[in-house]
Design a protein around this motif. Structure first.
Motif, short mmCIF file in Angstrom:
data_model
loop_
_atom_site.label_atom_id
_atom_site.label_comp_id
_atom_site.label_asym_id
_atom_site.label_seq_id
_atom_site.Cartn_x
_atom_site.Cartn_y
_atom_site.Cartn_z
N UNK A 122 0.85 -1.21 0.00
CA UNK A 122 0.00 0.00 0.00
C UNK A 122 0.88 1.25 0.00
N UNK A 125 2.12 1.66 -3.40
CA UNK A 125 1.02 2.07 -4.27
C UNK A 125 0.69 3.55 -4.04
N UNK A 128 3.24 5.48 -5.97
CA UNK A 128 3.04 5.37 -7.41
C UNK A 128 1.83 6.20 -7.86
N UNK A 129 0.81 6.24 -7.03
CA UNK A 129 -0.43 6.95 -7.37
C UNK A 129 -0.33 8.43 -7.00
N UNK A 134 -6.34 10.61 -0.88
CA UNK A 134 -7.48 9.94 -1.52
C UNK A 134 -7.32 8.42 -1.58
N UNK A 135 -6.44 7.86 -0.76
CA UNK A 135 -6.31 6.41 -0.69
C UNK A 135 -6.67 5.98 0.74
N UNK A 136 -6.84 4.67 0.99
CA UNK A 136 -7.26 4.23 2.32
C UNK A 136 -6.35 4.74 3.46
N UNK A 154 -1.19 9.35 -14.54
CA UNK A 154 -1.78 8.67 -15.69
C UNK A 154 -0.88 8.50 -16.90
N UNK A 156 2.00 7.22 -19.17
CA UNK A 156 2.91 6.08 -19.17
C UNK A 156 4.37 6.53 -19.26
N UNK A 159 5.89 7.51 -15.46
CA UNK A 159 5.64 6.64 -14.32
C UNK A 159 6.70 6.88 -13.26
N UNK A 161 7.43 5.05 -10.54
CA UNK A 161 8.10 3.91 -9.93
C UNK A 161 8.38 2.79 -10.93
N UNK A 162 9.62 2.35 -10.96
CA UNK A 162 9.99 1.15 -11.72
C UNK A 162 10.16 0.02 -10.72
N UNK A 163 9.65 -1.15 -11.03
CA UNK A 163 9.67 -2.24 -10.05
C UNK A 163 10.47 -3.45 -10.48
N UNK A 239 11.71 6.24 -14.94
CA UNK A 239 11.15 6.40 -13.59
C UNK A 239 12.23 6.79 -12.58
#
Lengths: 334, 227
Positions: A122, A125, A128-129, A134-136, A154, A156, A159, A161-163, A239
């Motif tokens: 989380x 995330x 990344x977002x 606005x997330x939990x 939004x 591409x 971005x 974060x690269x994972x 990223x």
């Protein structure tokens, strides 16, 4: 240059200036030929039956071209660099405030520790977002000290974060060299060949065993794959943040891998429970019950212990090599 | 009622993505209906029912699946309205890559996966190229470079879409996708609306059950390739 001006330019000139337009049209099953015809004339001359067969309408193709060019042009002059990323605390699963603010900068290594299900994903995330409450977790993320532009969410090309994780594999049917070249071309870098050479060289320095540039990526060993992924991520990925999930037994030189990412000015987030990797980090975020429970800065004493841990690690490595070469371990320290 | 069409090649992860989004919507006390279109059979309706979602299954059987979809979707929207759904999601597979269930002014989602091969985005027609939101799945098992290349190929054929990576197993990214569902088109009825793109045409002897091969048996709308 706006879209309407572009429509009036002869294709020969347009293609010289924007060579990637040819590939754009070919991805729709259309051929663009350099000539005196303008883009508008080309559009007008498209056969309606052919468009129908291709599943295209003139209107949609025009809109796509417009969006594509707008994206490309913004890519060319996007120079914004991520100098810092700030995490402003939210709440854990019980509603307790995290009450913290952490600022991460390029070249830093931040370890994330905590059991499975504690909320590591989380947190990543949220980053990344570019969460804005606005997330939990109701965390907020700032870039360069300010509320960031919507593009980070939004686009591409932007971005954050690269994972890289242990489960990731190559699936393309290409050699290592072709693979990196394709990535470089998709990124529209100016010197793809130079990047290819650079990445393959770096990957071979990280890998325990060397590999040739004509090896298919799907035939690389686990360690070689990881090495190529890290080198490619360090040098080619746009990223600014790199997330590494558990590379403990990856069969690569982890220290060199981290050094490479630091040198390329990435912000490195690493989920790990490996003591050596954890101590290589500047700080550790301890995740519990969905929240960041504690921040530990690696102390001088810990850093001194790192040397001891590395010694232990080398001892184990030597034992592993002895097993590999068929030796017995009746005497452990020779 | 907010209505969305979700489509994508078979096994790309449509149902998983929708299920993850539903979990996030249910956390916000929303009532959700799903219409699942398939050809021969599907058990996905059971997966939806297990989540406490109102579900309707439509099997096209011997009919062209997308023609079947468009002949039935208006009634399904009415069904969703009668049941006071806050969200109605239609799920259908694009089987020939040239069909598309997307409707003008209705939020259109296409689900496509990283394992399908980098040339796949080019091969899919209006279902992908005219979608508003493209969801890319199975990113957790391929490399960063492959994710980037695949996303850029999708971007090339649909540069105006919002492209998101979602993990259908862990749900990573699903919460974020849900925020886009919240902005989906709010409608009363589909009456008077139009498909974004016409469906492939046919009306030949084979549409009507002919099985014999040979020129003499081919009547109606028949097209010949160069031999």
């Amino acid at each position: 240059m706006n879209y309407h001006d572009l429509l009036k330019i002869p294709l020969a000139q347009l293609l010289a200036e924007y060579p990637y337009l040819e590939d754009f049209f070919s991805s729709f099953g259309l051929q663009l030929q350099a000539g005196d015809q303008t883009l508008q004339q080309y559009f007008d001359a498209l056969d309606p039956d052919k468009l129908l067969d291709l599943g295209l309408s003139r209107e949609q193709l025009g809109k796509s071209l417009h969006d594509f060019l707008a994206g490309m042009l913004s890519l060319e002059d996007s120079t914004e660099k991520v100098e810092s990323l700030t995490i402003i605390g939210g709440y854990d699963k019980s509603g307790t405030a995290e009450a913290l603010e952490i600022t991460l900068r390029p070249g830093q290594i931040i370890c994330i520790v905590g059991p499975t299900g504690s909320g590591k994903s989380r947190l990543l995330a949220d980053i990344e977002w570019v969460a804005q409450g606005d997330t939990p977790t109701r965390r907020r993320i700032l870039i360069n000290g300010a509320v960031p532009d919507g593009k980070w969410r939004f686009s591409t090309e932007h971005k954050l974060v690269a994972q890289l994780s242990q489960n990731m594999n190559f699936v393309m049917d290409l050699t290592a060299e072709e693979f990196v070249r394709m990535h470089a071309e998709s990124r529209l870098v100016t010197d793809p060949e130079e990047k290819v050479t650079q990445i393959l060289k770096q990957a071979n320095q990280l890998a325990g065993e060397q590999f040739r540039s004509d090896t298919p990526v799907t035939s690389l060993s686990g360690g070689q794959s990881r090495a190529l992924m890290i080198a490619d991520m360090a040098i080619l990925s746009r990223s600014p943040i790199v997330l590494i999930d558990e590379i403990e037994n990856a069969g690569i030189d982890r220290k060199k891998a981290l050094e490479l990412l630091v040198r390329e000015e990435k912000i490195i987030l690493m989920a790990t429970h490996d003591p050596i990797l954890a101590l290589m980090g500047d700080q550790r975020l301890v995740i519990k019950n969905g929240g960041i429970a504690r921040i530990i800065h690696s102390s001088d004493t810990e850093r001194k212990n790192l040397a001891k841990l590395e010694e232990l690690d080398n001892t184990l490595l030597a034992l592993r090599n002895r097993i590999r070469s068929g030796d017995t371990l009746e005497v452990i320290i020779q | 009622m907010r209505f969305l069409t979700v489509s994508g090649p078979p096994s790309s992860g449509k149902t998983s993505v929708i299920l993850r989004v539903i979990e996030a919507l249910q956390a916000r006390q929303k009532k959700i209906g799903v219409v699942k279109y398939d050809c021969l059979m599907t058990d996905d309706d059971l997966l939806y029912a297990k989540k406490g979602v109102l579900v309707k299954k439509g099997l096209s059987g011997s009919q062209c699946p997308d023609h079947f979809f468009v002949s039935n979707i208006e009634a399904c929207v009415g069904w969703g309205r009668e049941n006071d759904c806050d969200f109605l999601i239609s799920e259908s597979a694009g089987l020939c890559n040239r069909c598309s269930p997307h409707i003008k002014d209705i939020t259109a989602v296409c689900v496509i996966d990283n394992l399908s091969g980098i040339n796949t985005p080019r091969k899919i027609g209006p279902m992908l190229k005219s979608a508003d939101i493209v969801v890319i799945t199975k990113g957790d098992i391929v490399s960063q470079a492959e994710r980037e290349v695949f996303a850029s190929r999708v971007k090339q054929v649909n540069p105006g879409a919002v492209i998101m990576n979602i993990n259908g197993i862990t749900g990573q990214g699903a919460f974020e996708l849900t925020t886009l569902f919240e902005d989906a088109s709010d409608i009363e009825t589909l009456k008077g609306m139009k498909l974004r793109f016409s469906m492939p045409s046919a009306l030949c002897s084979y549409c009507l059950g002919e099985t014999r091969i040979g020129d003499e048996y081919q009547t109606g709308n028949v097209r010949k390739m160069e031999a």
